[in-house]
Design a protein around this motif. Sequence first.
Motif, PDB file in Angstrom:
ATOM      1  N   GLY A  93       0.789  -1.225   0.000  1.00  0.00           N
ATOM      2  CA  GLY A  93       0.000   0.000   0.000  1.00  0.00           C
ATOM      3  C   GLY A  93       0.818   1.269   0.000  1.00  0.00           C
ATOM      4  N   CYS A  94       2.145   1.142   0.102  1.00  0.00           N
ATOM      5  CA  CYS A  94       3.015   2.316   0.212  1.00  0.00           C
ATOM      6  C   CYS A  94       3.755   2.649  -1.073  1.00  0.00           C
ATOM      7  CB  CYS A  94       4.034   2.106   1.332  1.00  0.00           C
ATOM      8  SG  CYS A  94       3.306   1.793   2.955  1.00  0.00           S
ATOM      9  N   VAL A  95       3.617   1.833  -2.106  1.00  0.00           N
ATOM     10  CA  VAL A  95       4.334   2.122  -3.349  1.00  0.00           C
ATOM     11  C   VAL A  95       3.666   3.309  -4.051  1.00  0.00           C
ATOM     12  CG1 VAL A  95       5.066  -0.282  -3.597  1.00  0.00           C
ATOM     13  CG2 VAL A  95       2.970   0.488  -4.742  1.00  0.00           C
ATOM     14  N   PRO A  96       4.422   4.088  -4.809  1.00  0.00           N
ATOM     15  CA  PRO A  96       3.854   5.287  -5.446  1.00  0.00           C
ATOM     16  C   PRO A  96       2.603   5.020  -6.282  1.00  0.00           C
ATOM     17  CG  PRO A  96       6.238   5.347  -5.584  1.00  0.00           C
ATOM     18  CD  PRO A  96       5.886   4.004  -5.016  1.00  0.00           C
ATOM     19  N   ALA A  97       2.538   3.868  -6.943  1.00  0.00           N
ATOM     20  CA  ALA A  97       1.361   3.553  -7.763  1.00  0.00           C
ATOM     21  C   ALA A  97       0.099   3.501  -6.920  1.00  0.00           C
ATOM     22  CB  ALA A  97       1.571   2.225  -8.491  1.00  0.00           C
ATOM     23  N   GLU A  98       0.198   2.906  -5.738  1.00  0.00           N
ATOM     24  CA  GLU A  98      -0.982   2.793  -4.880  1.00  0.00           C
ATOM     25  C   GLU A  98      -1.282   4.112  -4.172  1.00  0.00           C
ATOM     26  OE1 GLU A  98      -2.852   0.367  -5.321  1.00  0.00           O
ATOM     27  OE2 GLU A  98      -1.415  -0.855  -6.440  1.00  0.00           O
ATOM     28  N   LEU A  99      -0.245   4.879  -3.845  1.00  0.00           N
ATOM     29  CA  LEU A  99      -0.484   6.212  -3.282  1.00  0.00           C
ATOM     30  C   LEU A  99      -1.245   7.072  -4.287  1.00  0.00           C
ATOM     31  CD1 LEU A  99       2.926   7.091  -1.544  1.00  0.00           C
ATOM     32  CD2 LEU A  99       0.889   6.050  -0.530  1.00  0.00           C
ATOM     33  N   ALA A 100      -0.868   6.970  -5.552  1.00  0.00           N
ATOM     34  CA  ALA A 100      -1.512   7.773  -6.595  1.00  0.00           C
ATOM     35  C   ALA A 100      -2.975   7.389  -6.782  1.00  0.00           C
ATOM     36  CB  ALA A 100      -0.753   7.616  -7.910  1.00  0.00           C
ATOM     37  N   GLN A 101      -3.278   6.114  -6.622  1.00  0.00           N
ATOM     38  CA  GLN A 101      -4.635   5.638  -6.897  1.00  0.00           C
ATOM     39  C   GLN A 101      -5.535   5.611  -5.670  1.00  0.00           C
ATOM     40  OE1 GLN A 101      -4.807   2.000  -9.373  1.00  0.00           O
ATOM     41  NE2 GLN A 101      -2.622   2.294  -9.749  1.00  0.00           N
TER      42      GLN A 101
ATOM     43  N   THR B 198      12.830  11.225  -0.387  1.00  0.00           N
ATOM     44  CA  THR B 198      11.422  10.825  -0.366  1.00  0.00           C
ATOM     45  C   THR B 198      11.286   9.319  -0.528  1.00  0.00           C
ATOM     46  OG1 THR B 198       9.261  11.057  -1.460  1.00  0.00           O
ATOM     47  CG2 THR B 198      11.203  11.205  -2.868  1.00  0.00           C
ATOM     48  N   SER B 199      10.250   8.782   0.098  1.00  0.00           N
ATOM     49  CA  SER B 199       9.885   7.380  -0.118  1.00  0.00           C
ATOM     50  C   SER B 199       8.469   7.290  -0.681  1.00  0.00           C
ATOM     51  CB  SER B 199       9.965   6.595   1.198  1.00  0.00           C
ATOM     52  OG  SER B 199       9.078   7.156   2.158  1.00  0.00           O
ATOM     53  N   LYS B 200       7.933   8.426  -1.086  1.00  0.00           N
ATOM     54  CA  LYS B 200       6.575   8.463  -1.628  1.00  0.00           C
ATOM     55  C   LYS B 200       6.556   8.688  -3.135  1.00  0.00           C
ATOM     56  CE  LYS B 200       4.609  10.325   2.674  1.00  0.00           C
ATOM     57  NZ  LYS B 200       3.944   9.079   3.089  1.00  0.00           N
ATOM     58  N   VAL B 201       7.462   9.509  -3.622  1.00  0.00           N
ATOM     59  CA  VAL B 201       7.485   9.871  -5.040  1.00  0.00           C
ATOM     60  C   VAL B 201       8.481   8.984  -5.779  1.00  0.00           C
ATOM     61  CG1 VAL B 201       7.900  11.726  -6.701  1.00  0.00           C
ATOM     62  CG2 VAL B 201       6.923  12.249  -4.442  1.00  0.00           C
ATOM     63  N   ALA B 202       8.048   8.404  -6.892  1.00  0.00           N
ATOM     64  CA  ALA B 202       8.957   7.607  -7.717  1.00  0.00           C
ATOM     65  C   ALA B 202       9.894   8.520  -8.492  1.00  0.00           C
ATOM     66  CB  ALA B 202       8.165   6.736  -8.686  1.00  0.00           C
ATOM     67  N   CYS B 203      11.075   8.031  -8.766  1.00  0.00           N
ATOM     68  CA  CYS B 203      12.019   8.801  -9.579  1.00  0.00           C
ATOM     69  C   CYS B 203      11.494   8.964 -10.997  1.00  0.00           C
ATOM     70  CB  CYS B 203      13.370   8.086  -9.600  1.00  0.00           C
ATOM     71  SG  CYS B 203      14.525   8.753 -10.807  1.00  0.00           S
TER      72      CYS B 203
ATOM     73  N   GLN C 281       4.821   9.663 -13.794  1.00  0.00           N
ATOM     74  CA  GLN C 281       4.043  10.874 -14.036  1.00  0.00           C
ATOM     75  C   GLN C 281       2.817  10.856 -13.127  1.00  0.00           C
ATOM     76  OE1 GLN C 281       5.047   9.193 -17.270  1.00  0.00           O
ATOM     77  NE2 GLN C 281       3.964   7.503 -16.297  1.00  0.00           N
ATOM     78  N   GLY C 282       2.183  12.006 -13.016  1.00  0.00           N
ATOM     79  CA  GLY C 282       1.002  12.101 -12.170  1.00  0.00           C
ATOM     80  C   GLY C 282       1.365  12.209 -10.703  1.00  0.00           C
ATOM     81  N   PRO C 283       0.360  12.114  -9.818  1.00  0.00           N
ATOM     82  CA  PRO C 283       0.634  12.189  -8.378  1.00  0.00           C
ATOM     83  C   PRO C 283       1.683  11.153  -7.960  1.00  0.00           C
ATOM     84  CG  PRO C 283      -1.732  12.196  -8.803  1.00  0.00           C
ATOM     85  CD  PRO C 283      -1.067  11.894 -10.106  1.00  0.00           C
ATOM     86  N   TYR C 284       2.656  11.600  -7.221  1.00  0.00           N
ATOM     87  CA  TYR C 284       3.739  10.740  -6.717  1.00  0.00           C
ATOM     88  C   TYR C 284       4.522  10.061  -7.849  1.00  0.00           C
ATOM     89  CZ  TYR C 284       0.821  11.380  -2.597  1.00  0.00           C
ATOM     90  OH  TYR C 284       0.059  11.935  -1.591  1.00  0.00           O
ATOM     91  N   ASN C 285       4.392  10.557  -9.079  1.00  0.00           N
ATOM     92  CA  ASN C 285       4.967   9.879 -10.254  1.00  0.00           C
ATOM     93  C   ASN C 285       4.513   8.420 -10.290  1.00  0.00           C
ATOM     94  OD1 ASN C 285       6.276  11.995 -11.484  1.00  0.00           O
ATOM     95  ND2 ASN C 285       8.286  11.546 -10.600  1.00  0.00           N
ATOM     96  N   GLY C 286       3.272   8.204  -9.854  1.00  0.00           N
ATOM     97  CA  GLY C 286       2.790   6.838  -9.685  1.00  0.00           C
ATOM     98  C   GLY C 286       1.793   6.364 -10.719  1.00  0.00           C
ATOM     99  N   ILE C 287       1.559   7.162 -11.750  1.00  0.00           N
ATOM    100  CA  ILE C 287       0.569   6.786 -12.760  1.00  0.00           C
ATOM    101  C   ILE C 287       1.271   6.234 -14.003  1.00  0.00           C
ATOM    102  CG2 ILE C 287      -1.288   7.626 -14.258  1.00  0.00           C
ATOM    103  CD1 ILE C 287      -2.033   7.613 -11.317  1.00  0.00           C
TER     104      ILE C 287
ATOM    105  N   PRO D 169       6.839   3.409 -10.391  1.00  0.00           N
ATOM    106  CA  PRO D 169       5.669   3.332  -9.512  1.00  0.00           C
ATOM    107  C   PRO D 169       5.592   2.104  -8.610  1.00  0.00           C
ATOM    108  CG  PRO D 169       5.007   4.183 -11.651  1.00  0.00           C
ATOM    109  CD  PRO D 169       6.446   3.778 -11.786  1.00  0.00           C
ATOM    110  N   PHE D 170       6.319   1.035  -8.931  1.00  0.00           N
ATOM    111  CA  PHE D 170       6.220  -0.188  -8.137  1.00  0.00           C
ATOM    112  C   PHE D 170       7.539  -0.709  -7.575  1.00  0.00           C
ATOM    113  CE2 PHE D 170       2.262  -0.616 -10.641  1.00  0.00           C
ATOM    114  CZ  PHE D 170       1.370  -0.947  -9.626  1.00  0.00           C
ATOM    115  N   HIS D 171       8.662  -0.319  -8.153  1.00  0.00           N
ATOM    116  CA  HIS D 171       9.919  -1.013  -7.860  1.00  0.00           C
ATOM    117  C   HIS D 171      10.940  -0.114  -7.166  1.00  0.00           C
ATOM    118  CE1 HIS D 171       8.044  -3.026 -11.375  1.00  0.00           C
ATOM    119  NE2 HIS D 171       8.341  -4.101 -10.664  1.00  0.00           N
ATOM    120  N   PRO D 172      11.710  -0.691  -6.239  1.00  0.00           N
ATOM    121  CA  PRO D 172      12.719   0.100  -5.528  1.00  0.00           C
ATOM    122  C   PRO D 172      13.872   0.505  -6.435  1.00  0.00           C
ATOM    123  CG  PRO D 172      12.939  -2.224  -4.963  1.00  0.00           C
ATOM    124  CD  PRO D 172      11.691  -2.103  -5.791  1.00  0.00           C
ATOM    125  N   SER D 173      14.517   1.588  -6.059  1.00  0.00           N
ATOM    126  CA  SER D 173      15.738   2.003  -6.754  1.00  0.00           C
ATOM    127  C   SER D 173      16.868   1.040  -6.398  1.00  0.00           C
ATOM    128  CB  SER D 173      16.119   3.420  -6.332  1.00  0.00           C
ATOM    129  OG  SER D 173      16.404   3.451  -4.933  1.00  0.00           O
TER     130      SER D 173
END
Length: 366
Positions: free
Chosen positions: A224-232, A293-298, A301-307, A328-332
């Motif tokens: 539930g903490c990955v940017p994709a889920e934060l965005a949605q 940040t641990s919320k925004v993907a590198c 696009q979109g909110p949190y770069n999660g879309i 949006p889903f994977h760690p750096s």
Amino acid sequence: MTNSVAKLALLGFCILQVTSLLVPQANARAFLVFGDSLVDNGNNDFLATTARADNYPYGIDFPTHRPTGRFSNGLNIPDLISEHLGQESPMPYLSPMLKKDKLLRGANFASAGIGILNDTGIQFLNIIRITKQLEYFEQYKVRVSGLVGEEEMNRLVNGALVLITLGGNDFVNNYYLVPFSARSRQFSLPDYVVFVISEYRKVLRKMYDLGARRVLVTGTGPMGCVPAELAQRSRNGECATELQRAASLFNPQLIQMITDLNNEVGSSAFIAANTQQMHMDFISDPQAYGFVTSKVACCGQGPYNGIGLCTPLSNLCPNRDLFAFWDPFHPSEKASRIIAQQILNGSPEYMHPMNLSTILTVDSMT
């Protein structure tokens, strides 16, 4: 007559030399990888699927600075474990380059988009489901046996280090994929978790029956903490409650199942890696680990770069080491290094019943 004997002796010597090159060295250890996009290092590049990472900027920090099929800006967890072992990361099983001595070093069977259940990831079409990965494992054994003989093949497989990463997609890309999904109508969440764990147990038991004796089994991350889920699913940047609930149900049951399975086989064949806690350490306090940040993907696009997907047209951060999430889903790569270090040296809170360094020490004495 003397010439004939000499020629035969020379031929025998040559055969021995070639065979010795193919038989793994005593201190070498094959590394076999199964699972999903967190550990896929290029199999999906050989498949007609949308679940692929073969475009820029994937691989931007890889040694070649080119996409490799890894869902990372650089190295992923199998690469980092291989780095610690002092050997090359295993090649994708579908790669035509995987042959001879490279085959003896192991293979990566993982495929992005798959889950424990065969109906997980159906939207990605042509992916290597876990049942097929196990079929490829059987095929791998036949190929290795053809190189070094059955006895040496069994030694190689029994002595191999195995990593399997599954489970997240069974929630993100199945149960919670759409409202009122087929699985969510079939099961309540607690019952679904029990079902998925029971199916996972069959996978692990099959792996053991095929000869695997040291298997690192990672749990799901904090889905539930990955940017994709934060965005949605998040309005204020807090982790999505339902997916976090799923992870909190799944991971303890996975550890218990592994404990029971070890008791059944009479050894510590399976090692549980608490990757949920490993992630939560840097998600809850990113600055302590050097992230901004641990919320925004590198990349996204979109909110949190999660879309959507990470593409050449996406937003791209200039310094990947400052971001816990690459896409949006994977760690750096940097976040993956933190996880890999816990796999290697983590306390029982992270690794049960022992960490990888202990495994390597114990196994070196047998």
